[in-house]
Design a protein around this motif. Structure first.
Motif, PDB file in Angstrom:
ATOM      1  N   ALA A 123       2.831  -2.621 -13.170  1.00 51.79           N
ATOM      2  CA  ALA A 123       3.998  -3.465 -12.947  1.00 51.79           C
ATOM      3  C   ALA A 123       5.021  -2.822 -12.019  1.00 51.79           C
ATOM      4  CB  ALA A 123       4.654  -3.808 -14.276  1.00 51.79           C
ATOM      5  N   GLU A 124       4.870  -1.516 -11.754  1.00 53.35           N
ATOM      6  CA  GLU A 124       5.824  -0.831 -10.885  1.00 53.35           C
ATOM      7  C   GLU A 124       5.674  -1.292  -9.438  1.00 53.35           C
ATOM      8  OE1 GLU A 124       5.190   3.325 -11.429  1.00 53.35           O
ATOM      9  OE2 GLU A 124       6.162   3.390 -13.394  1.00 53.35           O
ATOM     10  N   GLN A 125       6.774  -1.216  -8.714  1.00 53.32           N
ATOM     11  CA  GLN A 125       6.772  -1.585  -7.295  1.00 53.32           C
ATOM     12  C   GLN A 125       7.320  -0.431  -6.460  1.00 53.32           C
ATOM     13  OE1 GLN A 125       5.390  -4.218  -5.998  1.00 53.32           O
ATOM     14  NE2 GLN A 125       4.874  -5.145  -7.988  1.00 53.32           N
ATOM     15  N   PRO A 126       6.518   0.238  -5.622  1.00 56.06           N
ATOM     16  CA  PRO A 126       5.066   0.018  -5.507  1.00 56.06           C
ATOM     17  C   PRO A 126       4.331   0.747  -6.627  1.00 56.06           C
ATOM     18  CG  PRO A 126       5.742   1.741  -4.008  1.00 56.06           C
ATOM     19  CD  PRO A 126       7.004   1.246  -4.673  1.00 56.06           C
ATOM     20  N   LYS A 148      -5.102  -2.766  -2.151  1.00 54.99           N
ATOM     21  CA  LYS A 148      -3.756  -3.287  -2.330  1.00 54.99           C
ATOM     22  C   LYS A 148      -3.645  -4.160  -3.575  1.00 54.99           C
ATOM     23  CE  LYS A 148       0.020  -5.510   0.166  1.00 54.99           C
ATOM     24  NZ  LYS A 148       0.448  -6.135   1.434  1.00 54.99           N
ATOM     25  N   PRO A 149      -4.577  -5.067  -3.834  1.00 47.58           N
ATOM     26  CA  PRO A 149      -4.495  -5.859  -5.067  1.00 47.58           C
ATOM     27  C   PRO A 149      -4.645  -4.979  -6.307  1.00 47.58           C
ATOM     28  CG  PRO A 149      -6.016  -6.857  -3.501  1.00 47.58           C
ATOM     29  CD  PRO A 149      -5.707  -5.491  -2.999  1.00 47.58           C
ATOM     30  N   MET A 150      -3.875  -5.292  -7.332  1.00 44.42           N
ATOM     31  CA  MET A 150      -3.929  -4.536  -8.579  1.00 44.42           C
ATOM     32  C   MET A 150      -4.901  -5.145  -9.586  1.00 44.42           C
ATOM     33  SD  MET A 150      -1.934  -1.855  -8.559  1.00 44.42           S
ATOM     34  CE  MET A 150      -2.728  -1.575  -6.979  1.00 44.42           C
TER      35      MET A 150
END
Length: 339
Positions: A123-126, A148-150
């Motif tokens: 959930a962290e960005q990034p 890139k996709p989690m």
């Protein structure tokens, strides 16, 4: 020792819960002590038996692997016999001895904390990909390719929940009931060695005997875990175990021929995750069966919801096991009171 089993199981449940609240999360110690011991032993055996000085070839590597399996089974028998001997002398301490045995073999909340930590990192960005991949590496699970996709990380976390509910909880308890401490120790040592054994081109055949033994030991427990996951998922809002028949019908032979495949199918149905191709290296040769698609989306937002659903299902699963332990404890207590 059987009469003390359920009260001691509840005691282990409570102590591990408190310990996980007090001590910081460490993915490397997410497994109980005997798992860590067997893992270190497996890496040592693998290094010594495949040091380049031993005979090469498929047959020779397989025979060394067979010897390694026999050594682990002998350790399990010796450990079980030692504990039995000590408990026969110190009969007054049998509950404490059983508590120690269960504590070093069975894990409750640790996989749940790993899931919570993984969800927080995603959930962290990034997102911190190095920490995320470190979790999977520490748990000896396939590390999804850095992208890139989690969603792939979340889906692998969902699969991890299903696997660890089996190997850390249901399977050790199942083998305790089948063959007492000998069965529980044998399962934990063999499975921990299989999970930890480094898989390389030069020792692929060396690990075959352990992987075959692990698959045989896990046939019934994995199916039991899958069956228990269904009522656990029914208690979770948004979970859809009713999707299971549709998933099984796409590839019935592959799914129903392996407890691991059925575990993944149940979790895929309940959470809506796509678990095709997500398989641990341990005793699964090749990828998971195709068609393990829960059908609720594969984007990052959907994957986060699927991981949250897996956490809730795991929590209900633990409560279910604890509830069964309470009921059987009361049964034994009442039986001893009125007999």
């Amino acid at each position: 020792m059987v009469e003390y089993f359920f009260p001691m199981l509840l005691a282990v449940f409570a102590v591990q819960f408190l310990a996980d609240l007090v001590f910081p999360l460490n993915a490397k110690t997410a497994r109980p002590f005997l798992w860590l011991f067997a893992g270190d032993l497996a890496e040592n055996f693998s290094g010594r038996m495949n040091d380049g000085k031993t005979p090469a070839g498929t047959f020779a590597a397989t025979m060394r692997g067979m010897l390694c399996l026999i050594l682990f089974l002998c350790i399990a028998v010796a450990l079980g016999a030692t504990v039995k001997f000590i408990s026969s002398i110190m009969f007054f301490a049998q509950p404490a001895i059983l508590f120690i045995c269960l504590y070093i073999c069975v894990g409750f909340f640790r996989p749940l904390r790993i899931l919570k930590h993984l969800q927080k990192l995603l959930a962290e960005q990034p997102p911190e990909r190095a920490q995320i991949t470190g979790i999977f590496a520490a748990l000896h699970l396939p590390v999804p390719p850095i992208s890139k996709p989690m969603a792939p990380y979340a889906q692998a976390g969902v699969a991890m929940a299903a696997y660890h509910l089996n190997i850390l909880l249901v399977a050790p308890l199942f083998w305790f009931f089948v063959y007492d401490l000998y069965g529980m120790f044998a399962y934990v040592l063999v499975m921990a060695a299989t999970v930890t054994m480094p898989v390389r081109a030069d020792n692929a055949f060396f690990g075959h005997p352990l992987r075959i033994a692990a698959r045989l030991l896990d046939i019934v427990p994995a199916f039991l875990t899958a069956l228990l996951l269904i009522p656990a998922s029914l208690a979770v809002r948004g979970a859809r175990p009713d999707r299971l028949p549709g998933i099984v019908s796409r590839n019935p032979i592959a799914v129903l021929s392996s407890g691991l495949q059925l575990l993944a199918a149940v979790m895929a149905a309940a959470t809506g995750a796509v678990l095709s191709g997500i398989a641990p290296h341990w005793y699964a040769d090749g990828d998971m069966a195709s068609g393990l698609d829960g059908g609720s989306g594969s984007g990052d937002a959907a994957a986060q919801k699927q991981l949250q659903a897996a956490r809730r299902i795991a929590a209900v699963f633990f409560v279910l096991i604890a509830g069964l332990a309470v009921l059987f404890s009361m049964k034994f207590a009442l039986g001893r009171l009125f007999l």
